[in-house]
Design a protein around this motif. Structure first.
Motif, PDB file in Angstrom:
ATOM      1  N   ILE A  95       0.839  -1.202   0.000  1.00  0.00           N
ATOM      2  CA  ILE A  95       0.000   0.000   0.000  1.00  0.00           C
ATOM      3  C   ILE A  95       0.870   1.247   0.000  1.00  0.00           C
ATOM      4  O   ILE A  95       0.629   2.195  -0.760  1.00  0.00           O
ATOM      5  CB  ILE A  95      -0.947  -0.018   1.220  1.00  0.00           C
ATOM      6  CG1 ILE A  95      -2.034  -1.070   1.029  1.00  0.00           C
ATOM      7  CG2 ILE A  95      -1.565   1.365   1.436  1.00  0.00           C
ATOM      8  CD1 ILE A  95      -2.883  -1.314   2.264  1.00  0.00           C
ATOM      9  N   ARG A  96       1.896   1.273   0.843  1.00  0.00           N
ATOM     10  CA  ARG A  96       2.776   2.438   0.907  1.00  0.00           C
ATOM     11  C   ARG A  96       3.515   2.649  -0.419  1.00  0.00           C
ATOM     12  O   ARG A  96       3.673   3.787  -0.875  1.00  0.00           O
ATOM     13  CB  ARG A  96       3.755   2.289   2.069  1.00  0.00           C
ATOM     14  CG  ARG A  96       3.121   2.508   3.437  1.00  0.00           C
ATOM     15  CD  ARG A  96       4.170   2.582   4.537  1.00  0.00           C
ATOM     16  NE  ARG A  96       4.685   1.265   4.874  1.00  0.00           N
ATOM     17  CZ  ARG A  96       4.193   0.485   5.829  1.00  0.00           C
ATOM     18  NH1 ARG A  96       3.163   0.892   6.551  1.00  0.00           N
ATOM     19  NH2 ARG A  96       4.723  -0.703   6.077  1.00  0.00           N
ATOM     20  N   GLU A  97       3.943   1.575  -1.036  1.00  0.00           N
ATOM     21  CA  GLU A  97       4.647   1.684  -2.319  1.00  0.00           C
ATOM     22  C   GLU A  97       3.721   2.204  -3.408  1.00  0.00           C
ATOM     23  O   GLU A  97       4.116   3.060  -4.217  1.00  0.00           O
ATOM     24  CB  GLU A  97       5.221   0.322  -2.715  1.00  0.00           C
ATOM     25  CG  GLU A  97       6.388  -0.123  -1.851  1.00  0.00           C
ATOM     26  CD  GLU A  97       6.883  -1.502  -2.231  1.00  0.00           C
ATOM     27  OE1 GLU A  97       6.296  -2.119  -3.161  1.00  0.00           O
ATOM     28  OE2 GLU A  97       7.855  -1.989  -1.610  1.00  0.00           O
ATOM     29  N   ARG A  98       2.505   1.695  -3.445  1.00  0.00           N
ATOM     30  CA  ARG A  98       1.543   2.169  -4.450  1.00  0.00           C
ATOM     31  C   ARG A  98       1.174   3.634  -4.202  1.00  0.00           C
ATOM     32  O   ARG A  98       1.039   4.419  -5.144  1.00  0.00           O
ATOM     33  CB  ARG A  98       0.297   1.287  -4.415  1.00  0.00           C
ATOM     34  CG  ARG A  98      -0.848   1.743  -5.326  1.00  0.00           C
ATOM     35  CD  ARG A  98      -0.492   1.700  -6.779  1.00  0.00           C
ATOM     36  NE  ARG A  98      -1.660   2.021  -7.610  1.00  0.00           N
ATOM     37  CZ  ARG A  98      -1.606   2.330  -8.892  1.00  0.00           C
ATOM     38  NH1 ARG A  98      -0.435   2.350  -9.524  1.00  0.00           N
ATOM     39  NH2 ARG A  98      -2.705   2.606  -9.571  1.00  0.00           N
ATOM     40  N   ALA A  99       1.047   4.025  -2.941  1.00  0.00           N
ATOM     41  CA  ALA A  99       0.732   5.421  -2.618  1.00  0.00           C
ATOM     42  C   ALA A  99       1.847   6.348  -3.081  1.00  0.00           C
ATOM     43  O   ALA A  99       1.585   7.436  -3.635  1.00  0.00           O
ATOM     44  CB  ALA A  99       0.493   5.577  -1.120  1.00  0.00           C
ATOM     45  N   ALA A 100       3.092   5.967  -2.873  1.00  0.00           N
ATOM     46  CA  ALA A 100       4.222   6.775  -3.333  1.00  0.00           C
ATOM     47  C   ALA A 100       4.209   6.901  -4.849  1.00  0.00           C
ATOM     48  O   ALA A 100       4.496   7.973  -5.400  1.00  0.00           O
ATOM     49  CB  ALA A 100       5.537   6.157  -2.851  1.00  0.00           C
ATOM     50  N   GLU A 101       3.889   5.805  -5.520  1.00  0.00           N
ATOM     51  CA  GLU A 101       3.808   5.832  -6.980  1.00  0.00           C
ATOM     52  C   GLU A 101       2.709   6.779  -7.450  1.00  0.00           C
ATOM     53  O   GLU A 101       2.898   7.561  -8.394  1.00  0.00           O
ATOM     54  CB  GLU A 101       3.543   4.417  -7.500  1.00  0.00           C
ATOM     55  CG  GLU A 101       3.419   4.318  -9.012  1.00  0.00           C
ATOM     56  CD  GLU A 101       3.057   2.922  -9.473  1.00  0.00           C
ATOM     57  OE1 GLU A 101       3.211   2.642 -10.668  1.00  0.00           O
ATOM     58  OE2 GLU A 101       2.595   2.110  -8.642  1.00  0.00           O
ATOM     59  N   LEU A 102       1.555   6.748  -6.796  1.00  0.00           N
ATOM     60  CA  LEU A 102       0.439   7.623  -7.162  1.00  0.00           C
ATOM     61  C   LEU A 102       0.803   9.089  -6.953  1.00  0.00           C
ATOM     62  O   LEU A 102       0.456   9.940  -7.796  1.00  0.00           O
ATOM     63  CB  LEU A 102      -0.792   7.264  -6.349  1.00  0.00           C
ATOM     64  CG  LEU A 102      -1.448   5.917  -6.667  1.00  0.00           C
ATOM     65  CD1 LEU A 102      -2.515   5.581  -5.640  1.00  0.00           C
ATOM     66  CD2 LEU A 102      -2.060   5.943  -8.077  1.00  0.00           C
ATOM     67  N   ARG A 103       1.498   9.400  -5.875  1.00  0.00           N
ATOM     68  CA  ARG A 103       1.883  10.792  -5.630  1.00  0.00           C
ATOM     69  C   ARG A 103       2.880  11.267  -6.687  1.00  0.00           C
ATOM     70  O   ARG A 103       2.824  12.419  -7.124  1.00  0.00           O
ATOM     71  CB  ARG A 103       2.458  10.946  -4.229  1.00  0.00           C
ATOM     72  CG  ARG A 103       1.417  10.802  -3.135  1.00  0.00           C
ATOM     73  CD  ARG A 103       1.919  11.320  -1.783  1.00  0.00           C
ATOM     74  NE  ARG A 103       0.862  11.215  -0.798  1.00  0.00           N
ATOM     75  CZ  ARG A 103       0.637  10.148  -0.039  1.00  0.00           C
ATOM     76  NH1 ARG A 103       1.446   9.092  -0.149  1.00  0.00           N
ATOM     77  NH2 ARG A 103      -0.343  10.110   0.824  1.00  0.00           N
ATOM     78  N   GLU A 104       3.780  10.411  -7.090  1.00  0.00           N
ATOM     79  CA  GLU A 104       4.730  10.769  -8.132  1.00  0.00           C
ATOM     80  C   GLU A 104       3.985  11.017  -9.446  1.00  0.00           C
ATOM     81  O   GLU A 104       4.270  11.964 -10.164  1.00  0.00           O
ATOM     82  CB  GLU A 104       5.766   9.652  -8.285  1.00  0.00           C
ATOM     83  CG  GLU A 104       6.920   9.966  -9.240  1.00  0.00           C
ATOM     84  CD  GLU A 104       6.576   9.676 -10.684  1.00  0.00           C
ATOM     85  OE1 GLU A 104       7.098  10.382 -11.574  1.00  0.00           O
ATOM     86  OE2 GLU A 104       5.769   8.751 -10.919  1.00  0.00           O
TER      87      GLU A 104
END
Length: 509
Positions: free
Chosen positions: A493-502
């Motif tokens: 979840i944290r990795e996907r969230a970082a990707e979405l913010r980028e």
């Protein structure tokens, strides 16, 4: 003495203007305020056109009107006091925090005096709220019930009409994606409005420092909002005749092809003073009394928005400023994504709502709360940036309107009345809209390629704010679900969230 009427106090029937029928009237178009934010051109057109129509109506009624088009209030007052030295002015209290002191200082610096009297374009007086309120947190439902008792609206022998105070559980239906709502009222611009619209387009480019586009962001369709009291009354009658019956059950629904649904579209006219909230409530109550097809949940739902919510927010703003404007108890620090300005995102719900705002300066309350504010909340947008965007984007937005709605309700910024953050996954949007059906993101996925940003960011938001929110009274059940997630899933979840913010940062969400 002269009555100074501000641009959001355009009432013939209330305030010192109504009580001092023989005295001069002062109005000042201060253009500098229109450059403070990237205001939607419909908002500026509505404001300045309404002011000029109000001026002309006063003159037709035989009133002497001193009207100035100036860069600032100070320059307008310079011109006024050159013609009327040492005059005494009276004005209703402005709704925005600190405005009364600022205006009084401007007048006194030019040798005049300004008597600021209570603003009676609201149904709850300052004294009555202070008597009721006590210490925060304030409870809107308790305030609403007090106001029902005070005004007698929807009350019978001291009890609520129908036996219940609200019927919100009946007002959360989705009509289906093929639903066709009644056409909203549209008002053809006259010469005055056309001239204002052209001047706005030439004078204000719709940009400011924090606008990532560096230029105009709105994509306005032809102007159609009411700018006179006559038009505002017509809009009120249109709502009662064509939209009130189905307002209640579908008030939270979002249908992509129906931007207005059955909403009243009266907020901007009320906030300018063209309609008084009391007459609006009484007109709607009378219409429901005469039409047996109007269900009680539609009537009560509308009354609650005007009497319960609008009045409550105005008073919460008054007693909570200036702290409320800067509140950020979750320490949110992300910049507002570019998609809020451009509408360019493959999130169907977000792009649909933003495109509507870019066209009309409007979306209804659930789109504001559960799409725009919800996304910004779980994304981690700094509340002040979100508030500035709402203030600029909507025709009915003023600082007193957006600050409690956006900073407190939408961003859970202070806890002055919100008991929990209004955070949701894709489930809510899917249940109350047709947006998910045609979206490239998967409403059922939380991690991995194509996972809906609402799902990912919702759980990442809960994890990120666990220390602050777990003990919040209404969040225990939510965190029981978070507790069931394994470390591996939380990391995904944290990795996907970082990707979405980028992706959001580079405009590729």
């Amino acid at each position: 003495m002269t009555v100074w009427v501000l641009g959001d106090q355009l009432s013939h029937t209330h305030g010192p203007l109504a009580r001092r029928e023989d005295e001069r009237v002062l109005l000042i178009e201060a253009r500098a305020f229109a450059r403070r934010h990237a205001y939607h051109p419909h908002k500026l057109t509505m404001l300045f056109s309404a002011m000029r129509h109000f001026r002309d109506e006063l003159r037709e009624r035989g009133r002497e009107v001193a009207y100035y088009e100036a860069e600032t209030f100070g320059e307008g007052l310079d011109a006024y006091f050159d013609e009327h030295p040492d005059d005494e002015l009276v004005a209703m209290e402005p709704a925005s925090h600190g405005a009364a002191d600022s205006l009084r200082g401007l007048v006194e610096a030019r040798g005049g005096t300004l008597d600021v009297v209570e603003n009676d374009l609201y149904l709850c007086s300052n004294d009555r709220f202070d008597e009721w309120a006590g210490d925060p947190p304030y409870r809107q439902e308790h305030f609403y019930r007090m106001m029902r008792r005070e005004t007698g609206y929807l009350m019978v022998d001291g009890e609520p009409l129908g036996g219940e105070w609200n019927y919100d559980d009946e007002n959360q239906q989705f009509p289906g994606s093929d639903y066709e709502a009644p056409d909203p009222p549209r008002f053809e611009p006259d010469g005055t409005t056309e001239a204002v619209a052209e001047w706005v387009a030439e004078t204000f480019d719709g940009s400011y420092d924090t606008d990532p586009l560096g230029g105009a962001w709105a994509d306005p369709e032809p102007f159609f909002w009411p700018v006179t009291r006559e038009q505002a009354l017509e809009a009120l009658d249109h709502f009662c005749e064509h939209r009130l019956v189905e307002f209640g059950p579908y008030q939270d629904a979002m249908v992509g092809e129906e931007w207005a649904m059955n909403h009243a579209l009266l907020g901007a006219a009320i906030n300018l003073g063209l309609l008084h909230p009391g007459e609006v409530v009484e007109t709607v109550v009378e219409a429901a009394h005469e039409d047996p097809d109007v269900p009680l949940n539609s009537l009560e739902g509308f009354v609650r928005q005007v009497l319960g919510w609008r009045e409550f927010l105005r008073q919460v703003y008054r007693v909570s400023m200036p702290d409320l404007a800067e509140a950020n108890q979750l320490d949110a620090s992300e910049d507002l994504p570019k998609a809020f300005w451009t509408g360019e995102t493959e999130m169907n719900c977000l792009s649909t709502v933003v495109d509507g705002v870019r066209k009309r300066g409007y979306s209804h309350h659930i789109e504001r709360l559960m799409v725009l504010s919800n996304f910004a909340l779980i994304y981690g947008v700094e509340p002040q940036q979100l508030n500035e965007w709402f203030h600029a984007a909507y025709v009915d937005a003023y600082h007193w309107v957006t600050t409690p709605n956006v900073v407190e309700m939408g961003s859970f910024g202070m806890g002055v009345f919100a008991t929990k953050p209004y955070a949701s996954s894709a489930n809510y949007v899917d249940r109350m809209s047709d947006h998910c059906a045609d979206c490239r993101y998967y409403k059922t996925k939380t991690t991995g390629e194509g996972a809906c940003p609402f799902n990912t960011l919702y759980w990442e938001f809960l994890g990120r704010n666990e220390e602050r929110l777990r003990s919040t009274g209404r969040m225990g059940l939510v965190y029981s679900h978070w507790d069931k997630k394994e470390d591996e899933e939380r990391e995904a979840i944290r990795e996907r969230a970082a990707e979405l913010r980028e992706m959001a940062a580079r405009g590729a969400l």
